[in-house]
Design an enzyme around this catalytic site. Structure first.
Site, PDB file in Angstrom:
ATOM      1  N   GLY A  12       0.747  -1.264  -0.013  1.00  0.00           N
ATOM      2  CA  GLY A  12      -0.158  -0.026  -0.013  1.00  0.00           C
ATOM      3  C   GLY A  12       0.867   1.252   0.045  1.00  0.00           C
ATOM      4  O   GLY A  12       0.420   2.233   0.599  1.00  0.00           O
ATOM      5  N   ASN A  14       1.613   3.167  -2.353  1.00  0.00           N
ATOM      6  CA  ASN A  14       0.645   4.193  -3.500  1.00  0.00           C
ATOM      7  C   ASN A  14      -0.436   4.646  -2.484  1.00  0.00           C
ATOM      8  O   ASN A  14      -0.751   5.900  -2.751  1.00  0.00           O
ATOM      9  CB  ASN A  14       0.313   3.481  -4.958  1.00  0.00           C
ATOM     10  N   MET A  95      -4.142  -6.520  -7.105  1.00  0.00           N
ATOM     11  CA  MET A  95      -3.658  -7.518  -8.060  1.00  0.00           C
ATOM     12  C   MET A  95      -4.795  -8.723  -8.473  1.00  0.00           C
ATOM     13  O   MET A  95      -4.567  -9.744  -8.604  1.00  0.00           O
ATOM     14  CB  MET A  95      -2.263  -8.341  -7.299  1.00  0.00           C
ATOM     15  N   ILE A  97      -7.868  -9.350 -11.037  1.00  0.00           N
ATOM     16  CA  ILE A  97      -8.724  -8.734 -12.191  1.00  0.00           C
ATOM     17  C   ILE A  97      -9.996  -8.325 -12.019  1.00  0.00           C
ATOM     18  O   ILE A  97     -10.760  -9.228 -11.466  1.00  0.00           O
ATOM     19  CB  ILE A  97      -8.440  -9.829 -13.623  1.00  0.00           C
ATOM     20  N   LEU A  98     -10.557  -7.182 -12.460  1.00  0.00           N
ATOM     21  CA  LEU A  98     -11.890  -6.895 -12.190  1.00  0.00           C
ATOM     22  C   LEU A  98     -12.720  -7.266 -13.401  1.00  0.00           C
ATOM     23  O   LEU A  98     -12.573  -7.455 -14.545  1.00  0.00           O
ATOM     24  CB  LEU A  98     -11.924  -5.323 -12.198  1.00  0.00           C
ATOM     25  N   ASN A 112      -5.994   3.016 -12.502  1.00  0.00           N
ATOM     26  CA  ASN A 112      -5.262   2.325 -12.087  1.00  0.00           C
ATOM     27  C   ASN A 112      -3.723   2.896 -12.154  1.00  0.00           C
ATOM     28  O   ASN A 112      -3.541   3.651 -12.986  1.00  0.00           O
ATOM     29  CB  ASN A 112      -5.249   0.875 -12.965  1.00  0.00           C
ATOM     30  N   HIS A 114       0.383   1.674 -13.294  1.00  0.00           N
ATOM     31  CA  HIS A 114       1.009   0.476 -13.807  1.00  0.00           C
ATOM     32  C   HIS A 114       2.604   0.902 -13.770  1.00  0.00           C
ATOM     33  O   HIS A 114       2.760   1.939 -14.306  1.00  0.00           O
ATOM     34  CB  HIS A 114       0.331   0.047 -15.197  1.00  0.00           C
ATOM     35  N   GLU A 179       5.650   6.964  -9.269  1.00  0.00           N
ATOM     36  CA  GLU A 179       4.478   6.531  -9.041  1.00  0.00           C
ATOM     37  C   GLU A 179       3.893   7.392  -7.743  1.00  0.00           C
ATOM     38  O   GLU A 179       2.751   7.808  -7.861  1.00  0.00           O
ATOM     39  CB  GLU A 179       4.407   5.060  -8.514  1.00  0.00           C
TER      40      GLU A 179
HETATM   41  C1  GAR Z   1       3.152  -0.666  -7.665  1.00  0.00           C
HETATM   42  O1  GAR Z   1       4.352  -0.698  -8.366  1.00  0.00           O
HETATM   43  C2  GAR Z   1       2.157  -0.862  -8.787  1.00  0.00           C
HETATM   44  O2  GAR Z   1       2.348   0.005  -9.800  1.00  0.00           O
HETATM   45  C3  GAR Z   1       1.932  -1.976  -9.091  1.00  0.00           C
HETATM   46  O3  GAR Z   1       2.025  -2.936  -7.860  1.00  0.00           O
HETATM   47  C4  GAR Z   1       2.919  -2.071  -7.056  1.00  0.00           C
HETATM   48  C5  GAR Z   1       2.031  -2.145  -5.523  1.00  0.00           C
HETATM   49  O4  GAR Z   1       2.904  -1.315  -4.638  1.00  0.00           O
HETATM   50  N1  GAR Z   1       0.840  -2.351  -9.808  1.00  0.00           N
HETATM   51  C6  GAR Z   1       0.750  -3.352 -10.797  1.00  0.00           C
HETATM   52  O5  GAR Z   1       1.499  -3.846 -11.112  1.00  0.00           O
HETATM   53  C7  GAR Z   1      -0.663  -3.505 -11.340  1.00  0.00           C
HETATM   54  N2  GAR Z   1      -0.632  -4.287 -12.725  1.00  0.00           N
HETATM   55  P1  GAR Z   1       2.281  -0.635  -3.312  1.00  0.00           P
HETATM   56  O6  GAR Z   1       1.129  -1.761  -2.707  1.00  0.00           O
HETATM   57  O7  GAR Z   1       3.374  -0.500  -2.488  1.00  0.00           O
HETATM   58  O8  GAR Z   1       1.386   0.615  -3.906  1.00  0.00           O
END
Ligand code: GAR
Length: 205
Positions: A12, A14, A95, A97-98, A112, A114, A179
């Site tokens: 979490g 982000n 993670m 898929i919706l 989202n 990525h 990000e």
């Molecule tokens: C992040 O790097 C995000 O971009 C990626 O998972 C990580 C989550 O980190 N998402 C994907 O790959 C979606 N396809 P976080 O839980 O620390 O935010």
């Protein structure tokens, strides 16, 4: 004011950057309502509760897939007044898929992030895909979610260099840093009516 739900599956970071940006008013016109996880012990859940005092909900799949599972999320979103007309659902390392039904329920209301410059390297392990391919530049993309995999209209992208010495870990860390800036920016633009769509092109006013 947009009512926000954040969906997570893991640490979490982000989510934390979004909630911190709301607290520090880098994001305005957004009220965080709920953080939802499909994983029981997702570390982000404790952070949402303890650090930010945001209500959290865990919905375990219990073998349920597609709309059977996603309709439970819809019920929670209704409970917290995150609606299909003025709510926003941010996937932040979610993670799962919706289903198409869920996506159709919230048109252009699901974002989202990525960890690659889409349309390159969609799906899982985007940073490893970038290294294996040998690209010199990668980055991150915030996009609206449509029913494809990481294929919806792109809102913001930012790039980072990829070095020959990079590992999946070092590149992931470099991308994660941007990000944490880009996702709050995209949410703030949406919440302040700065985003328009022309066909599938997002125009930022
Ligand atoms: C992040 O790097 C995000 O971009 C990626 O998972 C990580 C989550 O980190 N998402 C994907 O790959 C979606 N396809 P976080 O839980 O620390 O935010």
């Amino acid at each position: 004011m947009i009512n926000l739900a954040i969906l997570i599956s893991g640490r979490g970071s982000n989510m934390t950057s979004i909630l911190s940006s709301i607290q520090s008013r880098k994001i305005s016109n957004v009220c965080p309502k709920v953080v939802i996880s499909n994983i029981l012990d997702a570390p982000g859940i404790e952070i949402a509760k303890k650090q930010f005092g945001i209500p959290t909900e865990i919905i375990l799949p219990d073998g349920k897939k597609g709309w059977d599972y996603d309709s439970k999320i819809v019920n929670i979103l209704k409970k917290y007044n995150v609606t299909c007309t003025d709510g926003l659902i941010c996937l932040a390392g979610y993670m799962k898929i919706l289903s198409k039904e869920f996506i159709d329920y919230y048109p252009f209301r699901i974002m989202n992030i990525h960890p690659a410059l889409l349309p390159s390297f969609p799906g899982l392990n985007a940073q490893k895909q970038a290294i294996d391919y040998g690209v010199k530049i990668s980055g991150c993309t915030v996009h609206f979610v449509d029913s494809g995999i990481d294929s919806g209209p792109i809102i913001i992208q930012e790039s980072v260099p990829v070095y020959a010495s990079d590992t999946e870990e070092t590149l992931s860390a470099r991308i994660l840093e941007i990000e944490h800036k880009v996702y709050p920016n995209a949410i703030n633009l949406m919440a302040n009516d700065k985003i328009r769509l022309k066909n599938r092109t997002v125009i930022i006013d």
